[in-house]
Design a protein around this motif. Sequence first.
Motif, PDB file in Angstrom:
ATOM      1  N   ASP A   1      74.153  38.099  -7.439  1.00 29.20           N
ATOM      2  CA  ASP A   1      72.817  38.027  -8.034  1.00 29.20           C
ATOM      3  C   ASP A   1      71.775  38.767  -7.199  1.00 29.20           C
ATOM      4  N   ASP A   2      72.003  38.887  -5.903  1.00 29.93           N
ATOM      5  CA  ASP A   2      71.042  39.562  -5.036  1.00 29.93           C
ATOM      6  C   ASP A   2      71.098  41.078  -5.165  1.00 29.93           C
ATOM      7  N   VAL A   3      72.254  41.628  -5.545  1.00 27.32           N
ATOM      8  CA  VAL A   3      72.424  43.082  -5.522  1.00 27.32           C
ATOM      9  C   VAL A   3      72.578  43.689  -6.909  1.00 27.32           C
ATOM     10  N   ALA A   4      72.998  42.923  -7.894  1.00 29.55           N
ATOM     11  CA  ALA A   4      73.257  43.478  -9.222  1.00 29.55           C
ATOM     12  C   ALA A   4      71.993  43.422 -10.072  1.00 29.55           C
ATOM     13  N   PRO A   5      71.601  44.525 -10.712  1.00 33.15           N
ATOM     14  CA  PRO A   5      70.466  44.489 -11.640  1.00 33.15           C
ATOM     15  C   PRO A   5      70.736  43.504 -12.779  1.00 33.15           C
TER      16      PRO A   5
ATOM     17  N   ALA B   1      68.542  47.467  -1.052  1.00 35.21           N
ATOM     18  CA  ALA B   1      68.265  48.481  -2.065  1.00 35.21           C
ATOM     19  C   ALA B   1      69.447  49.422  -2.238  1.00 35.21           C
ATOM     20  N   LEU B   2      70.125  49.772  -1.155  1.00 36.80           N
ATOM     21  CA  LEU B   2      71.309  50.626  -1.264  1.00 36.80           C
ATOM     22  C   LEU B   2      72.439  49.893  -1.977  1.00 36.80           C
ATOM     23  N   ARG B   3      72.565  48.609  -1.745  1.00 38.37           N
ATOM     24  CA  ARG B   3      73.564  47.815  -2.460  1.00 38.37           C
ATOM     25  C   ARG B   3      73.243  47.775  -3.963  1.00 38.37           C
ATOM     26  N   ARG B   4      71.964  47.668  -4.289  1.00 38.48           N
ATOM     27  CA  ARG B   4      71.562  47.676  -5.693  1.00 38.48           C
ATOM     28  C   ARG B   4      71.896  49.008  -6.355  1.00 38.48           C
ATOM     29  N   LEU B   5      71.761  50.085  -5.602  1.00 38.72           N
ATOM     30  CA  LEU B   5      72.139  51.399  -6.123  1.00 38.72           C
ATOM     31  C   LEU B   5      73.629  51.448  -6.429  1.00 38.72           C
ATOM     32  N   SER B   6      74.458  50.948  -5.524  1.00 40.57           N
ATOM     33  CA  SER B   6      75.902  50.930  -5.756  1.00 40.57           C
ATOM     34  C   SER B   6      76.254  50.038  -6.939  1.00 40.57           C
ATOM     35  N   ALA B   7      75.634  48.857  -7.022  1.00 42.10           N
ATOM     36  CA  ALA B   7      75.910  47.954  -8.137  1.00 42.10           C
ATOM     37  C   ALA B   7      75.466  48.562  -9.462  1.00 42.10           C
ATOM     38  N   HIS B   8      74.351  49.268  -9.445  1.00 42.83           N
ATOM     39  CA  HIS B   8      73.875  49.932 -10.658  1.00 42.83           C
ATOM     40  C   HIS B   8      74.880  50.969 -11.135  1.00 42.83           C
TER      41      HIS B   8
END
Length: 336
Positions: A162-166, A255-262
């Motif tokens: 939940d912290d990294v996935a949009p 933010a980099l983790r969110r980019l990977s999850a995106h």
Amino acid sequence: MPGLTCPGRAGIVVAMPVQTLAQSDGVDLFVPAAYDLAWSAVVLLLVVGAVVAVVLVVRALLRTPPDPVSLHDLADADPVRRSARRHAATVAGGAAGLAGLVGIVGSQAVATVDGLAEGVLVGLLPALVALAFLAAHAVGERTWPSPRTAVRSATLRHRTVDDVAPRRLRRLTWALATLVVVLAAVGAATAGDDGRSVTRVAEASTSTASPYPGAFYGVWLALGAMTVLAASEGVLRLVARRPAVPHVGTRWDVALRRLSAHRVLRGVQLALGLTAAGTLGTGASAAARVGYPGAVVLVAVAALLALAAIAVVVQPAPDPDEWAGTTADEAARAVA
């Protein structure tokens, strides 16, 4: 062309045209198949190249021009951030390349399979491509470089998906997987006894059309969709638990983790969206051929669903520097 004569059972002489081989061992018999395979691969590469070109043009049009001195320029001056970005981009590029390769090989395999297995393989092709895409991402996350500094730091809060996935993209992925299962269940309930056709009885006439996503196809489609969804959740867990990037700050690392999850979710939702669109379109087309009213509208809905899934892929991923910069004030207030 020379002929071959052989005696028949009743003394009949049968003439059969044959092709003269350049070599006695008959190796040239495989040349046409190899030529068709190479030509099909070239055509597929051209199509993929055209799609990639369109995506790049659309992304360039949607992207806002950067400021003279932007956060991205400042981040490029940092070797640690630049290295982390490079690794993330390599993982994404390798995953896309492997997915494209599996798609080309799968398309060729469809052309060589006959009978009912061809329809099953066509329906499962997006799921197989997605699984290859996720496998490459999983390898990339497992090989993420660990910090090599003398002093290491770690957050006390355990990161979750939940912290990294949009959230919106993750909900869309779950919704598309659920839609595939629902369409498979509806197809199984409305199909004929063979599980792959639909029949409509109107007065004194009976009409039957196939292929139809009944239980014969729907079971495989539902299993493929759920497998892809489970695999995507597993890769997202790897993204959340991978080693932190040192000397960049917690916000930038998240933010980099969110980019990977995106990037992971974009590919998964495309496969699930195409599967749902194909299932709906195939079923609606068969229903329209037997005369069910309103089935043509569902064919248009399936086309719109496929276009929507492609449109999500075109949307640019969140930039770590911009995302971390816009959330800096919110994070500071949360800490205070």
